[in-house]
Scaffold this motif. Structure first.
Motif, PDB file in Angstrom:
ATOM      1  N   TYR A   1       5.230  -0.296   5.711  1.00  0.00           N
ATOM      2  CA  TYR A   1       4.456   0.047   4.516  1.00  0.00           C
ATOM      3  C   TYR A   1       5.331  -0.018   3.269  1.00  0.00           C
ATOM      4  CZ  TYR A   1       1.809   2.822   1.144  1.00  0.00           C
ATOM      5  OH  TYR A   1       1.158   3.251   0.010  1.00  0.00           O
ATOM      6  N   GLU A   2       4.815  -0.719   2.249  1.00  0.00           N
ATOM      7  CA  GLU A   2       5.484  -0.796   0.962  1.00  0.00           C
ATOM      8  C   GLU A   2       4.587  -0.160  -0.093  1.00  0.00           C
ATOM      9  OE1 GLU A   2       6.699  -4.715  -0.074  1.00  0.00           O
ATOM     10  OE2 GLU A   2       7.784  -5.052   1.807  1.00  0.00           O
ATOM     11  N   ARG A   3       5.082   0.884  -0.707  1.00  0.00           N
ATOM     12  CA  ARG A   3       4.307   1.599  -1.722  1.00  0.00           C
ATOM     13  C   ARG A   3       4.246   0.781  -3.012  1.00  0.00           C
ATOM     14  NH1 ARG A   3       4.502   5.935  -5.663  1.00  0.00           N
ATOM     15  NH2 ARG A   3       2.915   7.516  -5.188  1.00  0.00           N
ATOM     16  N   ASN A   4       3.043   0.653  -3.557  1.00  0.00           N
ATOM     17  CA  ASN A   4       2.872  -0.065  -4.816  1.00  0.00           C
ATOM     18  C   ASN A   4       3.130   0.905  -5.971  1.00  0.00           C
ATOM     19  OD1 ASN A   4       1.676  -1.354  -7.170  1.00  0.00           O
ATOM     20  ND2 ASN A   4       0.706  -2.779  -5.740  1.00  0.00           N
ATOM     21  N   GLU A   5       4.368   0.934  -6.410  1.00  0.00           N
ATOM     22  CA  GLU A   5       4.770   1.911  -7.417  1.00  0.00           C
ATOM     23  C   GLU A   5       4.035   1.730  -8.739  1.00  0.00           C
ATOM     24  OE1 GLU A   5       6.486   4.430  -6.713  1.00  0.00           O
ATOM     25  OE2 GLU A   5       7.414   3.853  -4.801  1.00  0.00           O
TER      26      GLU A   5
ATOM     27  N   PHE B   1       0.419   3.207  -8.456  1.00  0.00           N
ATOM     28  CA  PHE B   1       0.346   4.667  -8.373  1.00  0.00           C
ATOM     29  C   PHE B   1       0.863   5.342  -9.642  1.00  0.00           C
ATOM     30  CE2 PHE B   1      -0.105   3.743  -3.822  1.00  0.00           C
ATOM     31  CZ  PHE B   1      -1.189   4.561  -3.543  1.00  0.00           C
TER      32      PHE B   1
ATOM     33  N   SER C   1      -0.518   0.640   8.131  1.00  0.00           N
ATOM     34  CA  SER C   1       0.036   0.651   6.773  1.00  0.00           C
ATOM     35  C   SER C   1      -1.077   0.783   5.746  1.00  0.00           C
ATOM     36  CB  SER C   1       0.835  -0.627   6.516  1.00  0.00           C
ATOM     37  OG  SER C   1       2.009  -0.656   7.288  1.00  0.00           O
TER      38      SER C   1
ATOM     39  N   GLN D   1      -2.137   4.299   5.575  1.00  0.00           N
ATOM     40  CA  GLN D   1      -1.167   5.081   4.800  1.00  0.00           C
ATOM     41  C   GLN D   1      -1.439   4.929   3.305  1.00  0.00           C
ATOM     42  OE1 GLN D   1       2.908   4.491   6.010  1.00  0.00           O
ATOM     43  NE2 GLN D   1       3.736   5.636   4.265  1.00  0.00           N
ATOM     44  N   PHE D   2      -1.792   3.720   2.885  1.00  0.00           N
ATOM     45  CA  PHE D   2      -2.182   3.469   1.500  1.00  0.00           C
ATOM     46  C   PHE D   2      -3.389   4.325   1.119  1.00  0.00           C
ATOM     47  CE2 PHE D   2      -5.027   0.712  -1.167  1.00  0.00           C
ATOM     48  CZ  PHE D   2      -4.305   0.782  -2.359  1.00  0.00           C
TER      49      PHE D   2
ATOM     50  N   GLU E   1      -2.348   7.832   0.535  1.00  0.00           N
ATOM     51  CA  GLU E   1      -1.677   7.993  -0.753  1.00  0.00           C
ATOM     52  C   GLU E   1      -2.679   7.994  -1.902  1.00  0.00           C
ATOM     53  OE1 GLU E   1       2.070   7.033  -1.917  1.00  0.00           O
ATOM     54  OE2 GLU E   1       2.639   5.917  -0.111  1.00  0.00           O
TER      55      GLU E   1
ATOM     56  N   LYS F   1       0.158  -7.657  -8.355  1.00  0.00           N
ATOM     57  CA  LYS F   1      -0.052  -6.252  -8.740  1.00  0.00           C
ATOM     58  C   LYS F   1      -1.297  -6.076  -9.619  1.00  0.00           C
ATOM     59  CE  LYS F   1       4.031  -5.628  -6.909  1.00  0.00           C
ATOM     60  NZ  LYS F   1       4.164  -5.168  -5.509  1.00  0.00           N
TER      61      LYS F   1
END
Length: 271
Positions: free
Chosen positions: A66-70, A73, A103, A106-107, A110, A251
């Protein structure tokens, strides 16, 4: 000349087999699977209030790690009023693996932690390599063809994961939408029209014509979709198609604003 023709054919074949937007089942078996998954619509009722916003994203393409889209957010954190829901318009995964669906979940967690409590989705061409079994097991609301009803609006979510909506879904939609007096917004993965190539829109010309006519005659305001990874709009006269770019790499996302009292709808595209 013969060599050039053969080279051109080879390049086309290479493009089709390697393009992110193209799978063999899209070409050879458009509606297999979708007719099993999406023959009858399921209704859900939501009270989003009288004036609200919905976060729209597409092509999130989660992988096992999982890669968080900073960027996303951080922008959500800056919103004084949070969107009431997030609609994800397909391609939740890269390769339709359980680890990738994990993943995505998890998104969703969040998003809920960020104040967006409802997350609805539809599958894309990367999500149904197994016929949609993993998708239906993991992804709320555990349907691929459904409608959300509010007091004045209907949100239609269509399954086009294999490049076609399938005969059964189109026929059911034809029956349902005519008896629906609400203002309507439709969400799907594949565009009705996209300028780049024939693989970036619904495969069947007849299906596209039927669907465009059906939406135009039944008070549809917008058709939101993804798949191309490029932002594009097309004015069909009675309604507008909006193709979202991808969240994964560019993005990009959109914020849909709705006023139930005046039936006013607008959107802002972010990239």
């Amino acid at each position: 000349m013969a060599f050039l023709r053969k080279s051109s054919i080879l390049l086309i074949v290479i493009y089709l087999f390697n393009s992110c937007s193209f799978y063999l089942n899209n070409l050879f078996n458009n509606s297999k699977g979708v007719d099993d998954r999406a023959s009858l619509i399921t209704d859900f009722n939501e009270d989003f209030g009288s004036n609200y916003q919905i976060l729209l994203v597409s092509d999130v393409h989660f992988e096992a790690n999982y890669e968080r889209n900073e960027e996303l957010f951080s922008q959500i954190a800056e919103m004084s009023v949070k969107p009431v829901s997030c609609f994800v318009l397909g391609d939740l995964t890269r390769n339709c693996k359980q680890s990738e669906f994990n993943s995505y979940l998890q998104f969703c967690d969040e998003l809920k932690s960020a104040g967006i409590n409802n997350v609805y989705a539809i599958p894309g061409n990367h999500d149904c390599d197994d016929g949609g079994n993993l998708y239906l097991k993991n992804i709320f609301p555990y349907r691929t063809y459904y409608r959300i009803n509010t007091s004045k609006f209907s949100f239609y979510f269509l399954d086009s994961a294999e490049g076609s909506h399938g005969d059964a879904q189109i026929e059911n939609l034809r029956q349902i939408i005519k008896s629906d007096s609400r203002n309507k917004i439709v969400f799907s993965h594949y565009p009705l029209y996209a300028p780049e190539s024939f693989t970036d829109k619904l495969n069947k010309v007849t299906e596209r014509a039927v669907l465009i006519s059906l939406l135009a005659k039944n008070n549809v305001l917008y058709y939101f979709c993804g798949h191309t990874h490029e932002f594009y709009t097309c004015d069909f006269g009675k309604f507008t198609e909006v193709i979202l770019g991808d969240l994964k790499w560019s993005k990009s996302w959109a914020l849909l604003s709705i006023d139930e009292n005046t039936a006013y709808v607008s959107y802002v595209y972010k990239q």
